[in-house]
Motif scaffolding. Structure first.
Motif, mmCIF file in Angstrom:
data_model
loop_
_atom_site.group_PDB
_atom_site.id
_atom_site.type_symbol
_atom_site.label_atom_id
_atom_site.label_comp_id
_atom_site.label_asym_id
_atom_site.label_seq_id
_atom_site.Cartn_x
_atom_site.Cartn_y
_atom_site.Cartn_z
ATOM 1 N N ASP A 163 0.844 -1.185 0.000
ATOM 2 C CA ASP A 163 0.000 0.000 0.000
ATOM 3 C C ASP A 163 0.885 1.242 0.000
ATOM 4 O OD1 ASP A 163 -1.678 2.064 0.453
ATOM 5 O OD2 ASP A 163 -2.660 1.194 2.211
ATOM 6 N N ALA A 164 1.086 1.819 -1.164
ATOM 7 C CA ALA A 164 2.001 2.962 -1.294
ATOM 8 C C ALA A 164 1.394 4.232 -0.731
ATOM 9 C CB ALA A 164 2.379 3.154 -2.754
ATOM 10 N N THR A 165 0.124 4.171 -0.304
ATOM 11 C CA THR A 165 -0.483 5.381 0.264
ATOM 12 C C THR A 165 -0.051 5.566 1.714
ATOM 13 O OG1 THR A 165 -2.436 4.214 1.018
ATOM 14 C CG2 THR A 165 -2.518 5.161 -1.202
ATOM 15 N N LYS A 166 0.494 4.521 2.313
ATOM 16 C CA LYS A 166 0.964 4.607 3.686
ATOM 17 C C LYS A 166 2.472 4.401 3.685
ATOM 18 C CE LYS A 166 -1.429 1.261 5.564
ATOM 19 N NZ LYS A 166 -1.908 0.351 6.596
ATOM 20 N N SER A 206 1.854 8.214 5.107
ATOM 21 C CA SER A 206 1.485 9.421 4.375
ATOM 22 C C SER A 206 2.493 10.532 4.621
ATOM 23 C CB SER A 206 0.106 9.872 4.834
ATOM 24 O OG SER A 206 0.173 10.181 6.199
ATOM 25 N N TYR A 217 6.189 1.348 9.550
ATOM 26 C CA TYR A 217 5.721 1.383 8.154
ATOM 27 C C TYR A 217 4.311 0.820 8.011
ATOM 28 C CZ TYR A 217 10.122 3.174 6.345
ATOM 29 O OH TYR A 217 11.214 3.973 6.073
ATOM 30 N N ALA A 227 2.953 -0.623 4.806
ATOM 31 C CA ALA A 227 3.330 -0.002 3.526
ATOM 32 C C ALA A 227 4.545 -0.736 2.967
ATOM 33 C CB ALA A 227 3.665 1.460 3.742
ATOM 34 N N HIS A 277 8.670 4.187 -0.743
ATOM 35 C CA HIS A 277 9.170 4.509 0.597
ATOM 36 C C HIS A 277 10.563 3.901 0.713
ATOM 37 C CE1 HIS A 277 5.456 6.261 1.855
ATOM 38 N NE2 HIS A 277 4.795 5.188 1.465
#
Ligand code: HPA
Ligand code: MG
Length: 239
Positions: free
Chosen positions: A3-6, A8, A74, A77, A147
């Protein structure tokens, strides 16, 4: 996919004023490092070391906790780990072993990917100050949106990191953090803040656990203070 949204943009979750706790190894004048004869030291390095600063068991125990801290921060993520060669190779290998233990077999997303870079500024014991970044088959464009967690063996003056991180930011990663096994207390430090730090160490040249002097000592498990009297021997071997 992770999940690249986390995490943030308003992440990090730990205090912005500095890194988490680390183990602070006192100056040897205050508390002498371990004598060599209480540990198993490779015979080929006998006479070339002063003392054992960090025994391998303590490196392992601390790496396990760093992996747990990274895993929890993380929060699922996907992390793109960038191992800084060559010195960071052993720490990277142990860190991902512990990181893998943090994930359950049913983790629904890919926990991490990794790549290798080579950053050079050292010749023998002195930093040339001229930091060169070499991608080892890696395409820097692929950092976009990721990330990035840089894994290093040692942050000394902090100048390597100060040069490298802006280079990485040019490729628009989502975040860049640094995990270093060691940070040296040096007088002319750039005060670089390491996000995940194993040990703060006194200002001595240390070898072992993949840290080298002229490519030697990488094969030793403990981190030791080098005996300066052996330097000419290794300088000659490096010719
Ligand atoms: N040992 C090995 N490599 C290093 C050191 C050190 O003490 N400092 C910076 N690079
Ligand atoms: Mg080196």
């Amino acid at each position: 996919m992770g999940d690249a949204t986390k995490p943030s943009a308003d992440w990090p979750t730990f205090p912005a004023t500095g890194p988490r706790k680390c183990i602070v190894i006192p100056d040897v004048a205050e508390q002498p490092a371990y004598p060599l004869d209480v540990f198993s030291i490779p015979v080929h390095y006998e006479g070339d070391l002063e003392s054992v600063l960090i025994p391998s068991g303590l490196i392992q125990a601390r790496s396990e906790k760093l992996a747990e801290d990274i895993f929890s921060d993380y929060d699922g993520a996907m992390i793109h780990i960038l191992c800084c060669l060559k010195g960071g190779a052993q720490f990277f290998s142990d860190l991902i072993m512990y990181l893998k233990r943090c994930y359950s077999r049913r983790t629904p997303t890919v926990p991490f990917t990794f790549d290798f870079i080579r950053v050079s500024s050292y010749k023998g014991m002195t930093s040339s100050g001229d930091v060169q970044v070499h991608a080892t088959g890696m395409d820097f464009e692929q950092l976009k949106g990721k990330h990035v967690l840089l894994v290093e063996d040692i942050v000394d003056t902090g100048r390597t990191m100060a040069a490298l991180i802006p280079e990485l930011h040019k490729h628009q990663p989502a975040t860049v953090r640094v995990c270093s096994l060691l940070q040296k207390r040096v007088p002319n430090s750039a005060n670089f803040v390491v996000d995940y730090l194993g040990f703060q160490v006194p200002n001595h040249f240390v070898v072992g656990y993949c840290l080298d002097y002229e490519e030697y000592f990488r094969d030793m498990d403990h981190i030791c203070i080098i005996n300066k009297a052996c330097l000419p021997k290794y300088d000659a071997l490096a010719q």
